[in-house]
Design a protein around this motif. Structure first.
Motif, PDB file in Angstrom:
ATOM      1  N   HIS A 240      84.207  46.458  89.917  1.00 59.01           N
ATOM      2  CA  HIS A 240      83.918  46.517  88.477  1.00 59.01           C
ATOM      3  C   HIS A 240      85.236  46.694  87.709  1.00 59.01           C
ATOM      4  CE1 HIS A 240      80.264  47.923  90.527  1.00 59.01           C
ATOM      5  NE2 HIS A 240      79.592  47.335  89.503  1.00 59.01           N
ATOM      6  N   MET A 241      85.343  46.072  86.552  1.00 59.47           N
ATOM      7  CA  MET A 241      86.539  46.218  85.719  1.00 59.47           C
ATOM      8  C   MET A 241      86.145  46.080  84.227  1.00 59.47           C
ATOM      9  SD  MET A 241      88.607  42.597  85.941  1.00 59.47           S
ATOM     10  CE  MET A 241      89.726  43.231  84.704  1.00 59.47           C
ATOM     11  N   SER A 242      87.097  46.451  83.374  1.00 60.54           N
ATOM     12  CA  SER A 242      86.839  46.391  81.928  1.00 60.54           C
ATOM     13  C   SER A 242      88.050  45.776  81.228  1.00 60.54           C
ATOM     14  CB  SER A 242      86.570  47.793  81.374  1.00 60.54           C
ATOM     15  OG  SER A 242      86.437  47.767  79.965  1.00 60.54           O
ATOM     16  N   ILE A 243      87.772  44.924  80.239  1.00 60.72           N
ATOM     17  CA  ILE A 243      88.833  44.366  79.406  1.00 60.72           C
ATOM     18  C   ILE A 243      88.441  44.549  77.943  1.00 60.72           C
ATOM     19  CG2 ILE A 243      89.565  42.672  81.143  1.00 60.72           C
ATOM     20  CD1 ILE A 243      88.046  40.544  79.570  1.00 60.72           C
ATOM     21  N   THR A 244      89.446  44.453  77.049  1.00 66.09           N
ATOM     22  CA  THR A 244      89.192  44.612  75.612  1.00 66.09           C
ATOM     23  C   THR A 244      88.747  43.291  75.007  1.00 66.09           C
ATOM     24  OG1 THR A 244      91.514  44.157  75.103  1.00 66.09           O
ATOM     25  CG2 THR A 244      90.890  46.464  75.419  1.00 66.09           C
TER      26      THR A 244
ATOM     27  N   ILE B 231      87.612  36.346  74.436  1.00 67.82           N
ATOM     28  CA  ILE B 231      86.199  36.703  74.540  1.00 67.82           C
ATOM     29  C   ILE B 231      85.930  37.891  73.624  1.00 67.82           C
ATOM     30  CG2 ILE B 231      84.375  37.496  76.077  1.00 67.82           C
ATOM     31  CD1 ILE B 231      85.840  36.169  78.366  1.00 67.82           C
ATOM     32  N   LYS B 232      84.903  37.776  72.821  1.00 66.25           N
ATOM     33  CA  LYS B 232      84.497  38.877  71.951  1.00 66.25           C
ATOM     34  C   LYS B 232      83.454  39.717  72.674  1.00 66.25           C
ATOM     35  CE  LYS B 232      85.412  36.907  67.373  1.00 66.25           C
ATOM     36  NZ  LYS B 232      86.398  37.946  67.027  1.00 66.25           N
ATOM     37  N   GLY B 233      83.620  41.030  72.550  1.00 68.15           N
ATOM     38  CA  GLY B 233      82.650  41.929  73.145  1.00 68.15           C
ATOM     39  C   GLY B 233      81.652  42.423  72.111  1.00 68.15           C
ATOM     40  N   PRO B 234      80.703  43.214  72.529  1.00 66.23           N
ATOM     41  CA  PRO B 234      80.513  43.582  73.957  1.00 66.23           C
ATOM     42  C   PRO B 234      79.805  42.470  74.739  1.00 66.23           C
ATOM     43  CG  PRO B 234      78.885  44.664  72.575  1.00 66.23           C
ATOM     44  CD  PRO B 234      79.760  43.912  71.638  1.00 66.23           C
ATOM     45  N   GLN B 235      80.346  42.217  75.932  1.00 68.14           N
ATOM     46  CA  GLN B 235      79.749  41.239  76.861  1.00 68.14           C
ATOM     47  C   GLN B 235      79.918  41.746  78.284  1.00 68.14           C
ATOM     48  OE1 GLN B 235      79.922  36.861  76.420  1.00 68.14           O
ATOM     49  NE2 GLN B 235      81.469  37.240  74.791  1.00 68.14           N
ATOM     50  N   GLU B 236      79.198  41.084  79.170  1.00 69.90           N
ATOM     51  CA  GLU B 236      79.278  41.449  80.588  1.00 69.90           C
ATOM     52  C   GLU B 236      79.223  40.159  81.420  1.00 69.90           C
ATOM     53  OE1 GLU B 236      76.632  43.955  83.854  1.00 69.90           O
ATOM     54  OE2 GLU B 236      76.567  44.551  81.723  1.00 69.90           O
ATOM     55  N   PHE B 237      80.208  40.037  82.320  1.00 68.05           N
ATOM     56  CA  PHE B 237      80.259  38.876  83.211  1.00 68.05           C
ATOM     57  C   PHE B 237      80.186  39.359  84.663  1.00 68.05           C
ATOM     58  CE2 PHE B 237      82.418  37.545  79.370  1.00 68.05           C
ATOM     59  CZ  PHE B 237      81.986  36.244  79.177  1.00 68.05           C
ATOM     60  N   VAL B 238      79.459  38.586  85.506  1.00 69.50           N
ATOM     61  CA  VAL B 238      79.422  38.851  86.956  1.00 69.50           C
ATOM     62  C   VAL B 238      79.936  37.586  87.647  1.00 69.50           C
ATOM     63  CG1 VAL B 238      78.038  39.439  88.970  1.00 69.50           C
ATOM     64  CG2 VAL B 238      77.490  40.444  86.716  1.00 69.50           C
ATOM     65  N   LEU B 239      81.137  37.684  88.195  1.00 65.62           N
ATOM     66  CA  LEU B 239      81.777  36.533  88.840  1.00 65.62           C
ATOM     67  C   LEU B 239      81.798  36.732  90.364  1.00 65.62           C
ATOM     68  CD1 LEU B 239      84.914  36.021  86.526  1.00 65.62           C
ATOM     69  CD2 LEU B 239      82.697  34.888  86.365  1.00 65.62           C
TER      70      LEU B 239
ATOM     71  N   LEU C 252      86.825  27.051 112.787  1.00 67.17           N
ATOM     72  CA  LEU C 252      85.708  27.436 111.897  1.00 67.17           C
ATOM     73  C   LEU C 252      86.204  27.650 110.470  1.00 67.17           C
ATOM     74  CD1 LEU C 252      85.968  30.798 111.377  1.00 67.17           C
ATOM     75  CD2 LEU C 252      85.241  30.790 113.773  1.00 67.17           C
ATOM     76  N   THR C 253      85.205  27.815 109.581  1.00 63.91           N
ATOM     77  CA  THR C 253      85.467  28.176 108.176  1.00 63.91           C
ATOM     78  C   THR C 253      84.594  29.381 107.821  1.00 63.91           C
ATOM     79  OG1 THR C 253      85.967  25.896 107.543  1.00 63.91           O
ATOM     80  CG2 THR C 253      85.330  27.421 105.785  1.00 63.91           C
ATOM     81  N   TYR C 254      85.253  30.432 107.297  1.00 63.44           N
ATOM     82  CA  TYR C 254      84.530  31.687 107.005  1.00 63.44           C
ATOM     83  C   TYR C 254      84.626  31.953 105.496  1.00 63.44           C
ATOM     84  CZ  TYR C 254      83.211  36.636 107.176  1.00 63.44           C
ATOM     85  OH  TYR C 254      82.598  37.850 106.974  1.00 63.44           O
ATOM     86  N   SER C 255      83.501  32.366 104.930  1.00 65.30           N
ATOM     87  CA  SER C 255      83.425  32.653 103.499  1.00 65.30           C
ATOM     88  C   SER C 255      83.203  34.148 103.267  1.00 65.30           C
ATOM     89  CB  SER C 255      82.300  31.856 102.851  1.00 65.30           C
ATOM     90  OG  SER C 255      82.100  32.258 101.517  1.00 65.30           O
ATOM     91  N   SER C 256      84.008  34.695 102.369  1.00 62.58           N
ATOM     92  CA  SER C 256      83.808  36.093 101.914  1.00 62.58           C
ATOM     93  C   SER C 256      83.859  36.101 100.361  1.00 62.58           C
ATOM     94  CB  SER C 256      84.870  37.024 102.482  1.00 62.58           C
ATOM     95  OG  SER C 256      86.160  36.622 102.095  1.00 62.58           O
ATOM     96  N   VAL C 257      83.025  36.939  99.774  1.00 60.27           N
ATOM     97  CA  VAL C 257      82.880  36.955  98.300  1.00 60.27           C
ATOM     98  C   VAL C 257      83.241  38.333  97.745  1.00 60.27           C
ATOM     99  CG1 VAL C 257      81.230  36.810  96.387  1.00 60.27           C
ATOM    100  CG2 VAL C 257      81.162  35.134  98.243  1.00 60.27           C
ATOM    101  N   LEU C 258      83.965  38.298  96.633  1.00 58.34           N
ATOM    102  CA  LEU C 258      84.210  39.520  95.836  1.00 58.34           C
ATOM    103  C   LEU C 258      83.393  39.385  94.556  1.00 58.34           C
ATOM    104  CD1 LEU C 258      87.585  41.298  95.265  1.00 58.34           C
ATOM    105  CD2 LEU C 258      86.000  41.009  93.378  1.00 58.34           C
ATOM    106  N   ARG C 259      82.354  40.182  94.464  1.00 63.65           N
ATOM    107  CA  ARG C 259      81.458  40.108  93.286  1.00 63.65           C
ATOM    108  C   ARG C 259      82.035  41.056  92.203  1.00 63.65           C
ATOM    109  NH1 ARG C 259      75.426  39.616  94.748  1.00 63.65           N
ATOM    110  NH2 ARG C 259      76.270  37.549  95.214  1.00 63.65           N
ATOM    111  N   LEU C 260      82.663  40.433  91.246  1.00 64.85           N
ATOM    112  CA  LEU C 260      83.389  41.208  90.202  1.00 64.85           C
ATOM    113  C   LEU C 260      82.552  41.259  88.916  1.00 64.85           C
ATOM    114  CD1 LEU C 260      86.017  42.640  89.262  1.00 64.85           C
ATOM    115  CD2 LEU C 260      86.847  40.382  88.544  1.00 64.85           C
ATOM    116  N   THR C 261      82.215  42.478  88.485  1.00 66.94           N
ATOM    117  CA  THR C 261      81.531  42.689  87.201  1.00 66.94           C
ATOM    118  C   THR C 261      82.581  43.040  86.132  1.00 66.94           C
ATOM    119  OG1 THR C 261      79.531  43.458  88.331  1.00 66.94           O
ATOM    120  CG2 THR C 261      79.767  43.981  85.983  1.00 66.94           C
ATOM    121  N   ILE C 262      82.640  42.222  85.093  1.00 66.68           N
ATOM    122  CA  ILE C 262      83.631  42.423  84.022  1.00 66.68           C
ATOM    123  C   ILE C 262      82.903  42.883  82.766  1.00 66.68           C
ATOM    124  CG2 ILE C 262      85.422  41.334  82.614  1.00 66.68           C
ATOM    125  CD1 ILE C 262      85.806  39.294  84.850  1.00 66.68           C
TER     126      ILE C 262
END
Length: 461
Positions: free
Chosen positions: A367-371, A425-433, A444-454
């Motif tokens: 999780h992170m926050s931006i202005t 980007i104007k807030g308040p907003q919330e993004f899940v990337l 092989l090919t391996y996939s790993s995900v970082l689910r980032l909430t902004i």
């Protein structure tokens, strides 16, 4: 003939001693014309009894006609500078310098000439001019007060001062003698006053300009301290020479009237005084911050970390996530089937589970926050591979959550990449990337995900 001799002797006694011969002759004829009817009147009194001629009135007690003193009964009998001299049956108006010798042995005498010996015939007066025999019969000579008996010739503008053997005419204070007249002295010509001089007959007065007052000498002017005398300054007063100045406290400005202080609305002068909002107050201003922020110094707003301050109300099974202007309580276990939790914020999908074949092998939650309105392009989050495999090649991409194209990935090297904000980007907003890292080798090919909430804050601070 005897009566004529007496008449001539009487007239001669009434004439001023020091008059010129021609004036004596004039007065002789005047007195002769006046006194002859008086003698005739006396001769007729025995026959008229109660009837009296002009200038006389009947005395019922003594049963004869007595002289009327016109100098006392007629108001302003003599005009100008003449003095009134009463005599039998009439009166004379003579100059004030004229001397009248009266017969002190008669009952009537001469009105206006008291029986002081002043009227003694100078030919029989053993005393020098200006003196008379002592009325007490001591055989000495005493001074005659010419001023008291109006025997002086001083002008109305002059003052008579008696001296031994005579008199002196002087001018009053504030006058000077020019010829025979006393003329007012204009003291203002001699600059007796510091500021303004106003002349008046025989005197003068000094006046001061506004802001000054007369000193004890009534000539000099000293400054008036208006501030100590109730000057109409609303806030501060400063005395100056001849006047005063009004001044205002900080945060106020002086009105056009020079006395009133008006509040300065500092907030109207600039929009940069406060980071969020300016609040005008009497004589000052203050900055306020929105909810979730606190004032840093006098104008800046700083986010309140509710998670650290203890004001957050998260449950035990939740984790407190702070962002700009607020906080969020997030469940500690975010793993959903077929994922299982292997550590804090990390979920694995077992390879033995057939449901995991098309899913990323692991999901890491962050999780992170931006202005709001952040400048772009802006690096906001770095992705770093935690496991490195030999001869493996890593690529990074945004798997989901970027439908509007607000972000993009910039790969730094084989093991790291940077998430970049592409547009404001104007807030308040919330993004899940979902930020995906694909690891590939020959096998092989391996996939790993970082689910980032902004969390995008509502303000640019």
């Amino acid at each position: 003939m005897d009566e004529l001799r007496v008449l001539i002797h009487t007239i001669h006694g009434l004439l001023p001693y020091k008059l010129p011969s021609y004036m004596k002759m004039m007065y002789f004829f005047i007195l002769l014309c006046i006194l002859v009817p008086s003698i005739q009147q006396e001769n007729e009194e025995a026959n008229t009894f109660a009837e009296c001629t002009d200038g006389y009135e009947w005395d019922a007690e003594r049963q004869h006609c007595k002289d009327i003193n016109e100098c006392l009964t007629i108001p302003d009998a003599c005009k100008g500078e003449m003095k009134c001299i009463n005599h039998y049956g009439g009166y004379l108006c003579l100059p004030r310098s004229a001397s009248v010798i009266s017969d002190t042995n008669t009952d009537q005498g001469t009105a206006g000439a008291p029986n002081t010996g002043v009227g003694i015939d100078p030919r029989s007066n053993p005393c020098p001019n200006g003196y008379q025999p002592d009325p007490q019969g001591l055989g000495t000579c005493v001074d005659v007060n010419e001023c008291e008996y109006e025997m002086d010739d001083c002008l109305p503008s002059q003052e008579c001062v008696n001296i031994q053997g005579g008199f002196h005419c002087k001018c009053p204070d504030g006058y000077r003698k020019i010829g025979n007249e006393c003329v007012d002295i204009d003291e203002c010509r001699y600059r007796y006053c510091q500021h303004r001089c106003v002349n008046s007959p025989g005197s003068f007065t000094c006046q001061c300009e506004v802001g000054f007052q007369l000193a004890s000498n009534n000539r000099s002017c000293v400054d008036v301290n208006e501030c100590s005398m109730g000057a109409p300054c609303q806030q501060r007063c400063y005395n100056t020479y001849g006047t005063f100045l009004c001044r205002c406290n900080q945060g106020f400005e002086l009105d056009n009237d020079g006395y009133t202080c008006n509040d300065i609305d500092e907030c109207s002068y600039s929009s940069y005084l406060c980071q969020y909002q300016c609040m005008n107050e009497p004589g000052r201003f203050s900055c306020i911050c929105p909810d979730g922020y606190k004032l840093l110094g006098t104008r800046l707003c700083q986010d309140i970390n509710e998670c650290e301050s203890g004001t957050a109300t998260c449950k035990d099974q939740q984790t407190c996530v702070n962002f700009h202007g607020g906080y969020r309580c997030v469940e500690k276990n975010l793993c959903v089937e077929p994922y299982i939790q292997v550590s804090d914020n990390r979920c694995m999908c077992p390879g033995s589970n057939s449901l995991c074949h098309d899913e990323p092998g692991s999901i890491l939650y962050r999780h992170m926050s931006i202005t709001s309105d952040r400048s772009v392009p802006s690096d906001i989050f770095q992705i770093q591979a935690t496991s490195v495999y030999p001869r493996a090649y890593n690529t990074f991409q945004i798997r989901s959550g970027n439908e509007q194209g607000d972000f993009y990935i910039r790969q730094i090297n084989n093991i790291s990449a940077m998430l970049v904000l592409a547009r404001p980007i104007k807030g308040p907003q919330e993004f899940v990337l979902d930020l995906e890292m694909l690891t590939s080798n020959s096998l092989l090919t391996y996939s790993s995900v970082l689910r980032l909430t902004i969390f995008v804050g509502a303000h640019p601070f």
